[in-house]
Design a protein around this motif. Structure first.
Motif, mmCIF file in Angstrom:
data_model
loop_
_atom_site.group_PDB
_atom_site.id
_atom_site.type_symbol
_atom_site.label_atom_id
_atom_site.label_comp_id
_atom_site.label_asym_id
_atom_site.label_seq_id
_atom_site.Cartn_x
_atom_site.Cartn_y
_atom_site.Cartn_z
ATOM 1 N N ASN A 86 0.939 -1.223 0.028
ATOM 2 C CA ASN A 86 0.018 -0.030 -0.029
ATOM 3 C C ASN A 86 0.932 1.336 -0.277
ATOM 4 N N ASP A 87 0.864 2.001 -1.101
ATOM 5 C CA ASP A 87 1.696 3.147 -1.277
ATOM 6 C C ASP A 87 1.115 4.655 -0.893
ATOM 7 N N ALA A 88 -0.127 4.316 -0.037
ATOM 8 C CA ALA A 88 -0.683 5.500 0.488
ATOM 9 C C ALA A 88 -0.012 6.061 1.537
ATOM 10 N N PRO A 89 0.223 7.268 1.693
ATOM 11 C CA PRO A 89 1.010 7.890 2.697
ATOM 12 C C PRO A 89 0.305 7.671 4.100
ATOM 13 N N VAL A 90 1.126 7.441 5.142
ATOM 14 C CA VAL A 90 0.525 7.292 6.602
ATOM 15 C C VAL A 90 0.128 8.565 6.970
ATOM 16 N N LEU A 91 -1.242 8.872 7.508
ATOM 17 C CA LEU A 91 -1.748 9.942 7.987
ATOM 18 C C LEU A 91 -1.117 10.303 9.468
ATOM 19 N N THR A 92 -0.480 11.647 9.544
ATOM 20 C CA THR A 92 -0.042 11.802 10.844
ATOM 21 C C THR A 92 -0.920 12.773 11.509
ATOM 22 N N THR B 3 -9.610 15.876 31.606
ATOM 23 C CA THR B 3 -9.498 14.692 32.529
ATOM 24 C C THR B 3 -9.022 13.541 32.108
ATOM 25 N N ASP B 4 -10.109 13.155 31.187
ATOM 26 C CA ASP B 4 -9.762 12.060 30.521
ATOM 27 C C ASP B 4 -10.254 12.117 28.966
ATOM 28 N N PHE B 5 -9.516 12.889 28.086
ATOM 29 C CA PHE B 5 -9.924 12.946 26.849
ATOM 30 C C PHE B 5 -10.215 11.733 25.888
ATOM 31 N N ASP B 6 -9.249 10.588 25.964
ATOM 32 C CA ASP B 6 -9.403 9.520 25.430
ATOM 33 C C ASP B 6 -10.768 8.756 25.584
ATOM 34 N N ALA B 7 -11.479 8.950 26.852
ATOM 35 C CA ALA B 7 -12.604 8.288 27.399
ATOM 36 C C ALA B 7 -13.753 9.044 26.691
ATOM 37 N N VAL B 8 -13.651 10.564 26.516
ATOM 38 C CA VAL B 8 -14.529 11.098 25.862
ATOM 39 C C VAL B 8 -14.747 10.760 24.390
ATOM 40 N N VAL B 9 -13.624 10.473 23.680
ATOM 41 C CA VAL B 9 -13.631 10.106 22.297
ATOM 42 C C VAL B 9 -14.219 8.717 22.207
ATOM 43 N N GLU B 10 -14.028 7.931 23.034
ATOM 44 C CA GLU B 10 -14.580 6.651 22.922
ATOM 45 C C GLU B 10 -15.946 6.560 23.237
ATOM 46 N N ALA B 11 -16.348 7.363 24.030
ATOM 47 C CA ALA B 11 -17.908 7.463 24.483
ATOM 48 C C ALA B 11 -18.646 8.043 23.300
ATOM 49 N N CYS B 12 -18.032 8.948 22.875
ATOM 50 C CA CYS B 12 -18.615 9.400 21.371
ATOM 51 C C CYS B 12 -18.878 8.465 20.085
ATOM 52 N N ALA B 13 -17.983 7.571 20.047
ATOM 53 C CA ALA B 13 -17.935 6.562 19.379
ATOM 54 C C ALA B 13 -18.860 5.361 19.419
ATOM 55 N N THR C 268 -21.137 5.407 13.576
ATOM 56 C CA THR C 268 -20.013 6.211 13.889
ATOM 57 C C THR C 268 -19.168 6.394 12.882
ATOM 58 N N TRP C 269 -18.528 7.749 12.881
ATOM 59 C CA TRP C 269 -17.511 7.909 11.781
ATOM 60 C C TRP C 269 -16.205 8.081 12.663
ATOM 61 N N ILE C 270 -15.979 7.858 13.885
ATOM 62 C CA ILE C 270 -14.993 7.658 14.308
ATOM 63 C C ILE C 270 -14.294 6.444 14.486
ATOM 64 N N SER C 271 -13.390 6.152 13.570
ATOM 65 C CA SER C 271 -12.846 4.899 13.400
ATOM 66 C C SER C 271 -11.708 4.624 14.436
ATOM 67 N N HIS C 272 -11.293 3.592 14.444
ATOM 68 C CA HIS C 272 -10.015 3.608 15.691
ATOM 69 C C HIS C 272 -9.025 4.243 15.277
ATOM 70 N N ASP C 273 -8.391 4.420 13.860
ATOM 71 C CA ASP C 273 -7.425 5.077 13.326
ATOM 72 C C ASP C 273 -7.571 6.594 13.604
ATOM 73 N N ILE C 274 -8.912 7.105 13.427
ATOM 74 C CA ILE C 274 -9.160 8.448 13.796
ATOM 75 C C ILE C 274 -9.254 8.880 15.399
ATOM 76 N N HIS D 6 -7.260 7.601 17.321
ATOM 77 C CA HIS D 6 -5.903 7.448 17.761
ATOM 78 C C HIS D 6 -5.156 8.755 17.468
ATOM 79 N N LEU D 7 -5.456 9.244 16.117
ATOM 80 C CA LEU D 7 -4.882 10.662 15.868
ATOM 81 C C LEU D 7 -5.437 11.927 16.674
ATOM 82 N N TYR D 8 -6.726 11.709 17.029
ATOM 83 C CA TYR D 8 -7.021 12.690 18.002
ATOM 84 C C TYR D 8 -6.303 12.615 19.404
ATOM 85 N N SER D 9 -6.091 11.356 19.556
ATOM 86 C CA SER D 9 -5.234 11.137 21.080
ATOM 87 C C SER D 9 -3.890 11.776 20.922
ATOM 88 N N SER D 10 -3.451 11.744 19.696
ATOM 89 C CA SER D 10 -2.122 12.356 19.590
ATOM 90 C C SER D 10 -1.960 13.836 19.554
#
Length: 215
Positions: A3-9, A70-80, A85-91, A93-97
């Motif tokens: 897969n030659d697609a660039p990795v989204l950072t 306080t728990d950013f990742d938990a908010v994202v997970e709750a929204c997903a 949902t449009w919030i994939s695992h990859d998306i 992870h990017l928000y967490s970064s």
């Protein structure tokens, strides 16, 4: 075949927001990401959030603690955590970064030790790109928006992008503008700087005072 697609950072994602586009996926497990630049864009006027009498009463009486990051990742997970949902695992992870880099934040509603509502988004310049919100108790997501909008206004933000205008957001005061108008507002917002963490959260009295001034 490789897969030659660039990795989204995270940096690429931030640049996309600054260009006026945002990511979505078809499902939680979808590895593909597509980009959206709606013809009509939803925004909140930071001085015109509608706090109804019912929400004002709820804010006065609910046993909630209002916190940020306080728990950013938990908010994202709750929204997903919904059937569609449009919030994939990859998306997610990017928000967490981006959060770890200081470019994404959450505002959370806590009931004791339970996270019962919240909203999160990406920040750049004086723009807040609202992504998603959730509620596990009545009006918890509305409360999160009320505090978030007052906080953004106090901290010097100028643009709150809601991406799309839903019927629910319209009842809270969100409006719809053209793509061209949005990009003009975004351009202006990126010329200045605001800090999400510069000030403490507004008080309940501040929220209710804003309601009196804008009703």
């Amino acid at each position: 075949m490789p897969n030659d697609a660039p990795v989204l950072t995270p940096q690429m994602l931030l640049h996309a927001y600054q260009a006026g586009i945002f990511p979505m996926a078809e499902s939680r497990s979808d590895p593909e990401i597509f980009w959206v630049d709606p013809r009509r864009r939803g925004i909140f006027d930071l001085n015109r959030f509608h706090v109804s009498r019912t929400l004002a009463k709820r804010l006065r009486t609910a046993p909630w603690d209002i916190r940020t990051d306080t728990d950013f990742d938990a908010v994202v997970e709750a929204c997903a955590e919904r059937e569609d949902t449009w919030i994939s695992h990859d998306i997610a992870h990017l928000y967490s970064s981006l959060h770890k880099m200081g470019h994404a934040h959450s505002l959370e509603i806590w009931h004791g030790s339970e996270l019962v509502g919240g909203v999160y988004g990406v920040v750049s310049g004086t723009a807040f790109f609202g992504e998603s919100m959730f509620s596990r108790e009545p009006d918890a997501s509305k409360a999160a928006l009320a505090y978030l909008i007052a906080h953004l206004a106090n901290c010097g933000f100028s643009l709150f992008d809601t991406q799309f205008l839903t019927d629910h957001l319209a009842t809270l005061g969100a409006i719809e503008i053209s793509r061209a108008k949005y990009h003009a507002l975004l351009h202006d917002a990126l010329q200045n700087q605001a800090s999400f963490t510069r000030l403490p959260l507004p008080s309940l009295q501040d929220i209710l005072q804003r309601r009196t001034q804008t009703s």
